[in-house]
Design a protein around this motif. Sequence first.
Motif, PDB file in Angstrom:
ATOM      1  N   GLU A 195     -25.501  25.963 111.180  1.00  0.00           N
ATOM      2  CA  GLU A 195     -25.144  24.716 111.375  1.00  0.00           C
ATOM      3  C   GLU A 195     -24.390  23.988 110.066  1.00  0.00           C
ATOM      4  OE1 GLU A 195     -28.498  22.444 112.441  1.00  0.00           O
ATOM      5  OE2 GLU A 195     -29.204  24.075 113.932  1.00  0.00           O
ATOM      6  N   SER A 196     -23.479  22.955 110.203  1.00  0.00           N
ATOM      7  CA  SER A 196     -22.974  22.360 109.326  1.00  0.00           C
ATOM      8  C   SER A 196     -23.247  20.876 109.012  1.00  0.00           C
ATOM      9  CB  SER A 196     -21.163  22.514 109.352  1.00  0.00           C
ATOM     10  OG  SER A 196     -20.844  23.912 109.595  1.00  0.00           O
ATOM     11  N   PHE A 197     -23.208  20.418 107.785  1.00  0.00           N
ATOM     12  CA  PHE A 197     -23.307  19.084 107.504  1.00  0.00           C
ATOM     13  C   PHE A 197     -22.579  18.623 106.474  1.00  0.00           C
ATOM     14  CE2 PHE A 197     -27.658  20.668 109.004  1.00  0.00           C
ATOM     15  CZ  PHE A 197     -27.821  19.792 110.173  1.00  0.00           C
ATOM     16  N   GLU A 198     -22.167  17.300 106.412  1.00  0.00           N
ATOM     17  CA  GLU A 198     -21.614  16.675 105.189  1.00  0.00           C
ATOM     18  C   GLU A 198     -22.736  16.057 104.587  1.00  0.00           C
ATOM     19  OE1 GLU A 198     -17.811  16.319 103.371  1.00  0.00           O
ATOM     20  OE2 GLU A 198     -18.474  17.391 105.048  1.00  0.00           O
ATOM     21  N   CYS A 199     -22.797  16.676 103.448  1.00  0.00           N
ATOM     22  CA  CYS A 199     -23.831  15.953 102.557  1.00  0.00           C
ATOM     23  C   CYS A 199     -23.440  15.397 101.105  1.00  0.00           C
ATOM     24  CB  CYS A 199     -24.744  16.991 101.985  1.00  0.00           C
ATOM     25  SG  CYS A 199     -25.431  18.045 103.525  1.00  0.00           S
ATOM     26  N   ARG A 200     -24.216  14.413 100.598  1.00  0.00           N
ATOM     27  CA  ARG A 200     -23.719  13.593  99.536  1.00  0.00           C
ATOM     28  C   ARG A 200     -24.026  14.524  98.152  1.00  0.00           C
ATOM     29  NH1 ARG A 200     -27.655   9.067  98.874  1.00  0.00           N
ATOM     30  NH2 ARG A 200     -26.170   8.571  97.027  1.00  0.00           N
ATOM     31  N   LEU A 201     -23.233  14.365  97.058  1.00  0.00           N
ATOM     32  CA  LEU A 201     -23.353  15.075  95.667  1.00  0.00           C
ATOM     33  C   LEU A 201     -23.529  13.878  94.885  1.00  0.00           C
ATOM     34  CD1 LEU A 201     -20.838  17.550  95.984  1.00  0.00           C
ATOM     35  CD2 LEU A 201     -23.187  18.098  96.152  1.00  0.00           C
ATOM     36  N   ARG A 202     -24.470  14.077  93.632  1.00  0.00           N
ATOM     37  CA  ARG A 202     -24.358  13.095  92.634  1.00  0.00           C
ATOM     38  C   ARG A 202     -24.595  14.272  91.524  1.00  0.00           C
ATOM     39  NH1 ARG A 202     -27.703   7.956  92.249  1.00  0.00           N
ATOM     40  NH2 ARG A 202     -25.684   7.527  90.733  1.00  0.00           N
ATOM     41  N   THR A 203     -24.414  13.539  90.308  1.00  0.00           N
ATOM     42  CA  THR A 203     -24.890  14.384  88.998  1.00  0.00           C
ATOM     43  C   THR A 203     -26.154  13.984  88.720  1.00  0.00           C
ATOM     44  OG1 THR A 203     -23.904  12.765  87.069  1.00  0.00           O
ATOM     45  CG2 THR A 203     -22.355  14.065  88.257  1.00  0.00           C
ATOM     46  N   LEU A 204     -26.614  15.039  87.865  1.00  0.00           N
ATOM     47  CA  LEU A 204     -28.146  14.790  87.330  1.00  0.00           C
ATOM     48  C   LEU A 204     -28.003  13.681  86.288  1.00  0.00           C
ATOM     49  CD1 LEU A 204     -30.557  17.574  86.635  1.00  0.00           C
ATOM     50  CD2 LEU A 204     -30.294  15.711  84.771  1.00  0.00           C
ATOM     51  N   SER A 205     -27.186  13.691  85.412  1.00  0.00           N
ATOM     52  CA  SER A 205     -26.939  12.432  84.424  1.00  0.00           C
ATOM     53  C   SER A 205     -26.924  11.078  85.298  1.00  0.00           C
ATOM     54  CB  SER A 205     -25.900  12.507  83.517  1.00  0.00           C
ATOM     55  OG  SER A 205     -25.890  13.537  82.617  1.00  0.00           O
ATOM     56  N   ASP A 206     -26.323  10.956  86.392  1.00  0.00           N
ATOM     57  CA  ASP A 206     -26.234   9.931  87.165  1.00  0.00           C
ATOM     58  C   ASP A 206     -27.773   9.395  87.585  1.00  0.00           C
ATOM     59  OD1 ASP A 206     -23.638   9.333  86.888  1.00  0.00           O
ATOM     60  OD2 ASP A 206     -23.135  10.293  88.940  1.00  0.00           O
ATOM     61  N   VAL A 207     -28.467  10.228  88.170  1.00  0.00           N
ATOM     62  CA  VAL A 207     -29.856  10.112  88.512  1.00  0.00           C
ATOM     63  C   VAL A 207     -30.758   9.831  87.100  1.00  0.00           C
ATOM     64  CG1 VAL A 207     -32.048  11.275  89.524  1.00  0.00           C
ATOM     65  CG2 VAL A 207     -29.746  11.741  90.281  1.00  0.00           C
ATOM     66  N   ILE A 208     -30.546  10.460  85.964  1.00  0.00           N
ATOM     67  CA  ILE A 208     -31.441  10.231  84.785  1.00  0.00           C
ATOM     68  C   ILE A 208     -31.337   8.762  84.525  1.00  0.00           C
ATOM     69  CG2 ILE A 208     -31.665  10.624  82.209  1.00  0.00           C
ATOM     70  CD1 ILE A 208     -30.826  13.457  82.981  1.00  0.00           C
ATOM     71  N   GLU A 209     -29.987   8.278  84.349  1.00  0.00           N
ATOM     72  CA  GLU A 209     -29.675   6.929  84.016  1.00  0.00           C
ATOM     73  C   GLU A 209     -30.301   5.788  85.150  1.00  0.00           C
ATOM     74  OE1 GLU A 209     -25.451   6.447  83.469  1.00  0.00           O
ATOM     75  OE2 GLU A 209     -25.795   7.313  81.424  1.00  0.00           O
ATOM     76  N   ASP A 210     -30.047   5.976  86.548  1.00  0.00           N
ATOM     77  CA  ASP A 210     -30.485   5.220  87.602  1.00  0.00           C
ATOM     78  C   ASP A 210     -32.110   5.098  87.422  1.00  0.00           C
ATOM     79  OD1 ASP A 210     -27.785   5.006  88.165  1.00  0.00           O
ATOM     80  OD2 ASP A 210     -27.944   6.156  90.151  1.00  0.00           O
ATOM     81  N   CYS A 211     -32.629   6.213  87.246  1.00  0.00           N
ATOM     82  CA  CYS A 211     -34.069   6.336  87.220  1.00  0.00           C
ATOM     83  C   CYS A 211     -34.885   5.720  86.134  1.00  0.00           C
ATOM     84  CB  CYS A 211     -34.642   7.615  87.965  1.00  0.00           C
ATOM     85  SG  CYS A 211     -34.286   7.629  89.567  1.00  0.00           S
ATOM     86  N   ALA A 212     -33.779   5.758  84.929  1.00  0.00           N
ATOM     87  CA  ALA A 212     -34.328   5.456  83.620  1.00  0.00           C
ATOM     88  C   ALA A 212     -35.316   6.806  83.011  1.00  0.00           C
ATOM     89  CB  ALA A 212     -35.093   4.103  83.410  1.00  0.00           C
ATOM     90  N   VAL A 213     -34.997   7.776  83.284  1.00  0.00           N
ATOM     91  CA  VAL A 213     -35.645   8.840  83.070  1.00  0.00           C
ATOM     92  C   VAL A 213     -35.637   9.139  81.518  1.00  0.00           C
ATOM     93  CG1 VAL A 213     -36.219  11.491  83.250  1.00  0.00           C
ATOM     94  CG2 VAL A 213     -35.842   9.829  85.226  1.00  0.00           C
ATOM     95  N   GLU A 214     -36.655   9.147  80.757  1.00  0.00           N
ATOM     96  CA  GLU A 214     -36.493   9.344  79.396  1.00  0.00           C
ATOM     97  C   GLU A 214     -36.765  10.977  78.720  1.00  0.00           C
ATOM     98  OE1 GLU A 214     -38.911   6.679  76.927  1.00  0.00           O
ATOM     99  OE2 GLU A 214     -37.709   4.999  77.866  1.00  0.00           O
TER     100      GLU A 214
END
Length: 352
Positions: free
Chosen positions: A244-263
Amino acid sequence: FAKQHPAGGPGRANLMFSTLRSAFNAQPDRAFLLGTLGRLWMAGVAIDWTATHAGRRRRIPLPGHPFKGEEPKAEPPADRHVHVWPNGLRIVYQTQTEAEHFYRDIFEKEIYRRHGVELRDGACIFDVGANIGAFMLYAHQACRDAQIYSFEPAPPMFEKLRLNAALNQVRARLFNFGLSDHAGTAGFTFYPRSSGMSSFHADKEQEKEVLRLMMKSEREAGVEGVDELMGCADDFLEERFRSESFECRLRTLSDVIEDCAVEWIDLLKIDVQKAELAVLQGIREEHWPSIGQIVLEVHDLDGRLDRIVGLLAARGFAVTVEQDELLQGSVLYNLFAVRAGAGPGEAARERQ
């Protein structure tokens, strides 16, 4: 006699399953029959699972108020496949065969905890390519108060990941997108009968070859039933890789680190079917000192294994590479990278 039945068709008549166990099989009759139903389902037969519970329901009286201090466990919809692992965890699965494979690899063999990889209480763990959440559940048991971030792009698997977190009361942040070297969207090929091989970079013939190698290794190891399966391998593999096929979102790991304030990330686990290099390339230089350990599956295509080893070594990691016995001769390798003496305090000093 069964092979001569005209409804079988070329190749399909070789798929025969017994409903009664032999006298030498000590397995309970019901367990044996349920196993046969599971194999029929894997072969594409529609099973009325609710009928397997007919006459077995019973009502249990419960108090009319919530249990003090306990959060209610979520119950999966009636049409979901639920399995209980030997350690007592209840899981919603895509296929029981995969669920049992995940349990052996992650809980029994502890494949993500080798070559110096350690998990401490309170660890921050990124689970990239979470599937049904087997590693999320392992981390939840292995580390008290773990901070778990799980990423799964395929909508059907994300729903099972969400249910498994709720069923087992795992406090984790769940993300229904994939990680890459850029943000955006991309086509995702989902294999319902081989969900662990679903990918943004699907190549059905490559996936088939990996399973052929695994079946060959199992046959050489004397695993029961593999000879019969090899006799109809083409039909079996074609069915396993209906997609089956889906159109899925992509983000970068650095974006997640910044958005979630991961230290600090104690362990970055990556199992993303040929997208592993893109995940690493989505980490900006200022965030590399904040990662202590990395475990990933590498598909060694076009020299990718050497590229990843070089990338990690240049950033201070000691790297170990191994290949599972069942995957000898394939392009699949496991890589373990540990930064010596690293920790949250050291990461803060490097950033300064």
